[in-house]
Structures are given as structure tokens and as C-alpha cells.
Design an enzyme around this catalytic site. Structure first.
Site, PDB file in Angstrom:
ATOM      1  CB  ILE A 230     -24.127  16.048  17.600  1.00  0.00           C
ATOM      2  CG1 ILE A 230     -24.636  16.353  16.180  1.00  0.00           C
ATOM      3  CG2 ILE A 230     -24.423  14.609  17.981  1.00  0.00           C
ATOM      4  CD1 ILE A 230     -23.815  15.699  15.078  1.00  0.00           C
TER       5      ILE A 230
ATOM      6  CE1 TYR B  47     -15.345  15.968   9.748  1.00  0.00           C
ATOM      7  CE2 TYR B  47     -16.602  14.909   8.006  1.00  0.00           C
ATOM      8  CZ  TYR B  47     -16.513  15.386   9.298  1.00  0.00           C
ATOM      9  OH  TYR B  47     -17.583  15.258  10.159  1.00  0.00           O
TER      10      TYR B  47
ATOM     11  CE  LYS C  20     -15.267  12.793  12.166  1.00  0.00           C
ATOM     12  NZ  LYS C  20     -15.724  12.681  13.559  1.00  0.00           N
TER      13      LYS C  20
ATOM     14  CB  THR D 112     -23.911  21.267  14.202  1.00  0.00           C
ATOM     15  OG1 THR D 112     -22.936  20.855  13.228  1.00  0.00           O
ATOM     16  CG2 THR D 112     -24.802  20.095  14.569  1.00  0.00           C
TER      17      THR D 112
END
Ligand SMILES: NC(=O)c1ccc[n+]([C@@H]2O[C@H](COP(=O)([O-])OP(=O)(O)OC[C@H]3O[C@@H](n4cnc5c(N)ncnc54)[C@H](OP(=O)(O)O)[C@@H]3O)[C@@H](O)[C@H]2O)c1
Length: 285
Positions: free
Chosen positions: A22, A171, A175, A206
Site C-alpha cells: 500500500i 496486531y 491498530k 500485499t
């Protein structure tokens, strides 16, 4: 990639994690709009190759890079020193570099890797660049978060997963921290012409998760069938970094170029202040 804004000429835009995924697409789109783009990556070879690729694809020769392992606070400080040696303004900062770590790892500074890279990196880099960003205003800060922040919480008793580590919890926490940092920073920037917003890029094909062995790569490769392309995933980054439609909009969370509600936990003012204080202590500012 199309954009509603073509007026990025003369603007210095820094994009972290710009050597892949990204981030690379974001850097390329901003370069295509005529911005002066500063890529941040940790591999000299990858940075040099990405700069060459972006210059070739966009015809913009004002694309440069700075090197830093963003999980290292010492390297972030060195990066900012190098930035100040070369540039005197920063109009757009896109905090994008991040990762997911299936097994608990620690950064060179001894901090759990997900928290160090995904949250403390955004926090320290932004704070060290903030005076320059304010002096360049109107300016924008864009923080790449994730759908994974929904349902997460900040575990102040065990922020670094020392007692119990599960990658998805770590994670999600990091975030959520991106969103809470964004809202708290927006409150602290009230009265300035600096905006800060967070976003969810969607599920994007990705190399994220590449650090976790062949098994994870295989699963991710399979899941890619349902994923957005990096071009689609970068749209909201580019929108928040450049579009006139979000001029003056700050302290919001976006998905697919639309403002949406983030998790209720992200609006907890007391927790956001506490996270700020703990983070400031952990990075020594
Ligand atoms: N992909 C998704 O589905 C998805 C969904 C939600 C949110 N996101 C978020 O989107 C952002 C970009 O991820 P992506 O999917 O584009 O992943 P990616 O393809 O793995 O790209 C990550 C970028 O961050 C860089 N990076 C990783 N660790 C670094 C470190 N220690 N120091 C400096 N740079 C480092 C990578 O550099 P190298 O090339 O050297 O590895 C790469 O340029 C992340 O914040 C991620 O959490 C992604």
C-alpha cells in the site's frame, strides 16, 4: 490511480513503508500528482529500486528516500535528524509501515515488535516531526490503521504481551492504538491547521505477514483471491493525503474514502490520554 486533487506540486510528502504494498502505491500516486516524495524504508536496495520505479512510472524526478528500521527508536531519531538536514518543510506525513508477527519478537530496543513497529513508530516519528509539520501548515498526517482494531482493546496491564502473546490480539491492539493516537493528536492540534486522520485500507493483497514463514505465506497467498489490489487499498491513503474534500477534516476514521465510525473503545478519552502518556514514557519524549 485517479485522484480528485492535482495540486500537490511543491508539497513534501513522507510515506513510511513505501518499498512495498500500500505504501509504494501511495508514494507513486503522490509523485504522479507532482508532490516531492520522501520514501522511508529499511532496505537501501529496496528503497533505491522503488525510487527508480516510481520515477520511471510517474516522470517525477523529485522522489528520494531515507533509511530507518522503524521498530528502532534510535533509528527513528536518526531518520528525523537526516530529514532536518535535507528538508525544511513537511506537508504530508503518511504513517503506513507496519507488520504482523505470529511469534512474539522484540525490537532492538527490547519492546514487543508489533507495539514497537505499528504504534510507537507512528507516535515517535510524528512527535519528532510535529514542529516542522506545524510550520508547514496547512498540513496533514495520515495514520494507516486496520479493520482489525474493531473488538480490540488496549491491555495496559500487559501492553507488550509478556504474560500472554497472541499475534492477532497484539496486531488488533496496535491498530486500535493507531486510531486512539489519531484522535488524541487531533485534540492536541486543535487551533492549528494540521489535520490527522486514520483509515482502514481494507483487506489488501500485499506481503504483510511475510515475516512469519512459508505456512503463513501460503495461507495469505490463498486469501489473496478475495483481497483488494494494492492500488485499491491505497486509495484512502491518497484521498486523505491530497483531496480538497477533506481539507480541515481532522480526528476521523475512514474506509473506502468515506468517514465511518471506529470501534467504541477508540473514543475513550481517558484511555487515549493514558496511552499517550505511556507511549511518551516508552519513547522518552
Ligand atoms: N494488507 C492488508 O490487508 C492490510 C489491512 C489493514 C491494514 N494494513 C496496514 O497497511 C499498512 C501497510 O501494509 P501492507 O499491507 O502494504 O504491507 P507490506 O506489503 O508488508 O508493506 C509494509 C511496508 O512496511 C515496511 N516495513 C516493515 N517493517 C519495517 C520496519 N521495521 N522498518 C521500516 N519499514 C518497515 C516494509 O518494508 P520491507 O519492504 O523492507 O519489508 C514495507 O515497505 C500496515 O500498517 C498494515 O498494518 C494492511
Amino acid at each position: 490511480m485517479q485522484s480528485s486533487n492535482t495540486a500537490m506540486h511543491g508539497k513534501n510528502c513522507m510515506v513510511t513503508g513505501a518499498t512495498a504494498g500500500i505504501g509504494e502505491v501511495t508514494a507513486q500516486a503522490l509523485a504522479r500528482m507532482g508532490a516531492d516524495v520522501i520514501l522511508v524504508g529499511r532496505s537501501q536496495q529496496k528503497c533505491a529500486n522503488t525510487v527508480t520505479r516510481i520515477k520511471e512510472k510517474t516522470g517525477n524526478s523529485s522522489v528520494e528516500y531515507l533509511l530507518a528500521d522503524l521498530s528502532s527508536q534510535a533509528q527513528i531519531r536518526e531518520l528525523v535528524a537526516q530529514f532536518h538536514n535535507r528538508y525544511d518543510r513537511l506537508d504530508v506525513l503518511v504513517n503506513n509501515a507496519g507488520g504482523a508477527f505470529i511469534w512474539r519478537q522484540e525490537s532492538v530496543g527490547g519492546i514487543e515488535m508489533t507495539f514497537a513497529l505499528n504504534h510507537l513508530n507512528y507516535f515517535l516519528l510524528t512527535n519528532l516531526l510535529l514542529d516542522t509539520i506545524k510550520n508547514s501548515s496547512p498540513a496533514r498526517i495520515v495514520n494507516v490503521s486496520s479493520n482489525s482494531h474493531y473488538g480490540a482493546n488496549i491491555n495496559f496491564e500487559d501492553l507488550e504481551g509478556k504474560r500472554k502473546y497472541w499475534w492477532n490480539t497484539a496486531y488488533g491492539q496496535s491498530k486500535l492504538a493507531n486510531v486512539m493516537f489519531t484522535y488524541e493528536l487531533a485534540r492536541r492540534l486543535e487551533g492549528t491547521s494540521v489535520t490527522v486522520n486514520a483509515l482502514n485500507p481494507g483487506f489488501v493483497a500485499t506481503d504483510i505477514g511475510k515475516n512469519n514463514g512459508w505456512y503463513t505465506r501460503l495461507i495469505l497467498w490463498f486469501l489473496r483471491l478475495w483481497a483488494l489490489t494494492p492500488q485499491e487499498g491505497a486509495r484512502t491513503n491518497v484521498y486523505l493525503a491530497s483531496s480538497h474534500e477533506v481539507e480541515g477534516v481532522t480526528g476521523k476514521y475512514f474506509f473506502k474514502e468515506k468517514q465511518v465510525e471506529s470501534d467504541p473503545a477508540s473514543y475513550d478519552l481517558e484511555a487515549a490520554r493514558r496511552l499517550w502518556e505511556v507511549s511518551a514514557e516508552m519513547v522518552g519524549i
